[in-house]
Design a protein around this motif. Sequence first.
Motif, PDB file in Angstrom:
ATOM      1  N   PRO A  94      18.594   8.177  25.383  1.00 31.97           N
ATOM      2  CA  PRO A  94      18.994   7.497  24.126  1.00 31.97           C
ATOM      3  C   PRO A  94      18.272   7.232  22.910  1.00 31.97           C
ATOM      4  O   PRO A  94      18.914   7.401  21.715  1.00 31.97           O
ATOM      5  N   THR A  95      16.805   7.233  22.977  1.00 25.07           N
ATOM      6  CA  THR A  95      15.977   6.891  21.963  1.00 25.07           C
ATOM      7  C   THR A  95      15.612   8.402  21.307  1.00 25.07           C
ATOM      8  O   THR A  95      14.595   8.480  20.509  1.00 25.07           O
ATOM      9  N   ALA A  96      16.141   9.550  21.868  1.00 27.01           N
ATOM     10  CA  ALA A  96      15.751  11.048  21.420  1.00 27.01           C
ATOM     11  C   ALA A  96      14.510  11.180  22.017  1.00 27.01           C
ATOM     12  O   ALA A  96      14.260  12.311  22.875  1.00 27.01           O
ATOM     13  N   GLU A  97      13.379  10.489  21.885  1.00 27.65           N
ATOM     14  CA  GLU A  97      12.160  10.587  22.276  1.00 27.65           C
ATOM     15  C   GLU A  97      12.123   9.782  23.788  1.00 27.65           C
ATOM     16  O   GLU A  97      12.717   8.856  23.961  1.00 27.65           O
ATOM     17  N   PRO A  98      11.403  10.130  24.794  1.00 25.16           N
ATOM     18  CA  PRO A  98      10.590  11.291  24.784  1.00 25.16           C
ATOM     19  C   PRO A  98      10.826  12.743  25.376  1.00 25.16           C
ATOM     20  O   PRO A  98      10.098  13.525  25.747  1.00 25.16           O
ATOM     21  N   ALA A  99      11.934  12.592  26.055  1.00 21.19           N
ATOM     22  CA  ALA A  99      12.433  13.634  26.847  1.00 21.19           C
ATOM     23  C   ALA A  99      12.664  14.896  25.923  1.00 21.19           C
ATOM     24  O   ALA A  99      12.658  14.948  24.709  1.00 21.19           O
ATOM     25  N   PHE A 100      12.384  15.992  26.539  1.00 18.35           N
ATOM     26  CA  PHE A 100      12.417  17.406  25.565  1.00 18.35           C
ATOM     27  C   PHE A 100      13.957  17.437  25.270  1.00 18.35           C
ATOM     28  O   PHE A 100      14.156  18.041  24.203  1.00 18.35           O
ATOM     29  N   THR A 101      14.750  17.203  25.964  1.00 17.58           N
ATOM     30  CA  THR A 101      16.294  17.486  25.643  1.00 17.58           C
ATOM     31  C   THR A 101      16.604  16.539  24.846  1.00 17.58           C
ATOM     32  O   THR A 101      16.748  15.304  25.194  1.00 17.58           O
ATOM     33  N   LYS A 102      17.320  16.740  23.600  1.00 18.40           N
ATOM     34  CA  LYS A 102      17.510  15.775  22.836  1.00 18.40           C
ATOM     35  C   LYS A 102      19.212  15.501  22.845  1.00 18.40           C
ATOM     36  O   LYS A 102      19.754  16.537  22.995  1.00 18.40           O
ATOM     37  N   PRO A 103      19.647  14.291  22.567  1.00 17.73           N
ATOM     38  CA  PRO A 103      21.017  14.186  22.682  1.00 17.73           C
ATOM     39  C   PRO A 103      21.626  14.747  21.570  1.00 17.73           C
ATOM     40  O   PRO A 103      21.108  15.135  20.388  1.00 17.73           O
ATOM     41  N   THR A 104      22.940  15.527  21.612  1.00 18.86           N
ATOM     42  CA  THR A 104      23.647  16.125  20.496  1.00 18.86           C
ATOM     43  C   THR A 104      24.197  15.410  19.653  1.00 18.86           C
ATOM     44  O   THR A 104      24.126  15.724  18.382  1.00 18.86           O
TER      45      THR A 104
END
Length: 810
Positions: A94-104
């Motif tokens: 939900p924070t956008a980082e740090p996962a590579f997949t970003k929320p739409t």
Amino acid sequence: MKAEDRNTPQSYYHFDDAAREVIIRRYDTPTPWLNYFSNGTFHTMMSQAGGAMAFHKSPQIWRINRYRFFHLPTDRSGLYYYIQDKNTRQYWCPTAEPAFTKPTKWHAAHGLGYSRFDAEHNGIRAELLYFVGKYENCVIWNLKLTNLSKDKKELELFAFVEFGMMEFQRELSWICYNKHQVKVLFDNKLEALVYVYGVEMQPKPEETPLVYFAADVGLSGFDGDRDEFIGPYRSESNPYAIERGGCTQSTLLGGDPCGALQVSIILEPGESKCINTVLGTAMSRDEVARSVAHCREGDFIAKSFVALKEEWRRHLGHFQCELEDKSAERMVNIWNPYQAQRNFQFSRNISYYATGTFRGTGFRDTSQDVLSQTPIDIEAARRKVCELLKQQYSDGHANHYFYPYEGWKPVDRLHSDNHIWPILAVWNIVMESGTVDYLHEEVPFCDGGQGSVYEHLCRAIRFTKAHMGANGFPLMLTSDWNDMLYKVCREGRGESIWMSMFLGFALPKMAELADLIGKERDAAEFRSFWQEQRTVVNEKAWDGEWFRRATMDNGQYLGTQQADEAKLFINTQTWAVISGMVDEERARNAMDAVRKYLDTDLGLMKLWPPIVKFPTPQDPLSHYNKGCGENSSIFCHANTWAIIAECLLGRGDIAWKYYSQLIPNVAMDRAGAWRYKAEPFVYSSNLFGPESDKFGLANNSWLTGTAAWMYVAVTQYILGVRPVWEGLIVNPCVPSGWKQFRITRVFRGCCMEITVKNPLGVNQGVKAMWVAGRQISLAGGPLVPAVLLDKHASTEVVVEMGNGVEGVSL
Ligand code: GLC
């Protein structure tokens, strides 16, 4: 993102003033845009992308998680939730980082003492709120998940934090051994991870807390060993445990610690669930259990958040205004007092730029920070000044930095200005409260003995009096306010002209305090010292077009027309005016030189021209690159004094220009977002100047003396509301185009609703004043007399500007 978008401020953020939030629309801001959460004991700084560092009391010795300053990728690590779809195994944050997949869909918002994230991906909406509440020492991660899809969703949720050595400086040197003295245990009964920092030779082991990490729902897994959760040659972007089937139930008895909690969730279509995670500190296992149980109580989160909102509502309620200029209004009402409070709390300790290793509390910095808090929280101001005065020696001088928690030896470098700053703070406290009792409070000296607050201030002046130079200005000692000047006085002879002017401001205040408590002899002594200094300033400091800055060890003046570099320094122009020591013509000429040579339309340079080889190429006065830092940058702190000086000269249009061009969102609009880079809602310490190839780049945001002084400049000088012994002065100095504005100011328990009208479009001058409907005499200046204050009600004040009383001087 289109390439050109990165310079467009609007692509990154907008303000929601009603909610007192800044909404951030892109996680990849040019630099991390930070916020701070705190309850006075437990603190967290967090970026718009979830990068964060939490600490208990001191970032030097009780740091909870690792934040890798200056490393790539930037802004790691943080407090992260990962949401994984059990079927596709895809995960995002939900924070956008740090996962590579970003929320739409995504945005973040920084509010006062909290940050929140609103994200959607793959049919799941995540509303995530982080804050520190007053009831427990923990940062709360409050997550609401909603299934927006038509399908049942089976999710795995991971909460992750990377622990580090609590002592950051020792971590850099001794991690190879000390890492095997830490533990992460799993408390089965409590279903919580407990991090134990058992490292030997800590400064205060008995005050070192345990760290807990717990959720308010049942866990399906956990990890305490970072290697097990993250895996080799991976990072927070792609943790091994998430990709390979979940947590491994690792604990840690030596190694690299972390906290990871796994929760399995099923969401039917349309269904929402809340999960709360808490990362906190407590002093014993029993206290951990009590605290975690408290956090898990049904109304705990809501109650804590309501209390936080209420605290800030009350804090800001002491001064609010309605102005035509909404950028200025927002700064005065929300972000400037917020930033100033954080400075008051954290000094220059920890930010994205300051690593929280050595600075502790700065004597001069914090003395200035007090100025912004006095009107808002006078008790906190009083306590802070006492804390500072305990760092003063019986001969009157003071330590430069000190460490209220760490038990380290203070830094005792002797600067000429440190000990004088509390005079301003104490004077303000006395004027705000309308009582002298604070002057009588007893405070110890750091080398033994004690004295009243008043006695401390007297000794400060006498210390300076005993350390004067050959020309009659105070000796520079290690440097004055401007740390860069240490090179003019290495042999002990350099003198500070600015210090004389600073005394020009401080001595009349001391004389007034002395009068108030019947110390006539002291008052006379301070006034005659002021006269002496005034004579020296007028006889020796004027250079023809501006005031010189200092004398150097070799006896030559610094800041002269003759020099090729560093001809003109801002501080001795602004403070010449503030000191009240110089005649009006010189005062105006000096400030005209500031306008002519130092103004860049993005702020005023601190000195000009930049230093490259002055006084010698081998040993230049500054090693900063041209236009950077102390060398011809736009040093925002020093700009605030130019605003004040212009107000004292009655030049409201110029004062306003200097004020408004540095409002962070205005400066960012002007410079471009990718050039300005830092937060558009708080002040930075400096902007690179025109001699830099990155003119307009903002540095060292959040923790800077700019916050307190900008607040003083705008509230007390532009809007003109400042307390004196007799009451509250309302003597605005505004742009001639301003027709009307309103201010709410709580003063000595009375809420004053002030309307200022400016029908003739003047810069300064008060023609008439009404208090509670009655016109009052302006014989004593444009002042709401204390006797008219009604403690139980609000009082209407109407001020009509015009060519009337110019107001009393400082
Ligand atoms: C930094 C320091 C402050 C100093 C200023 C000018 O902002 O924190 O103490 O006065 O630089 O040198």
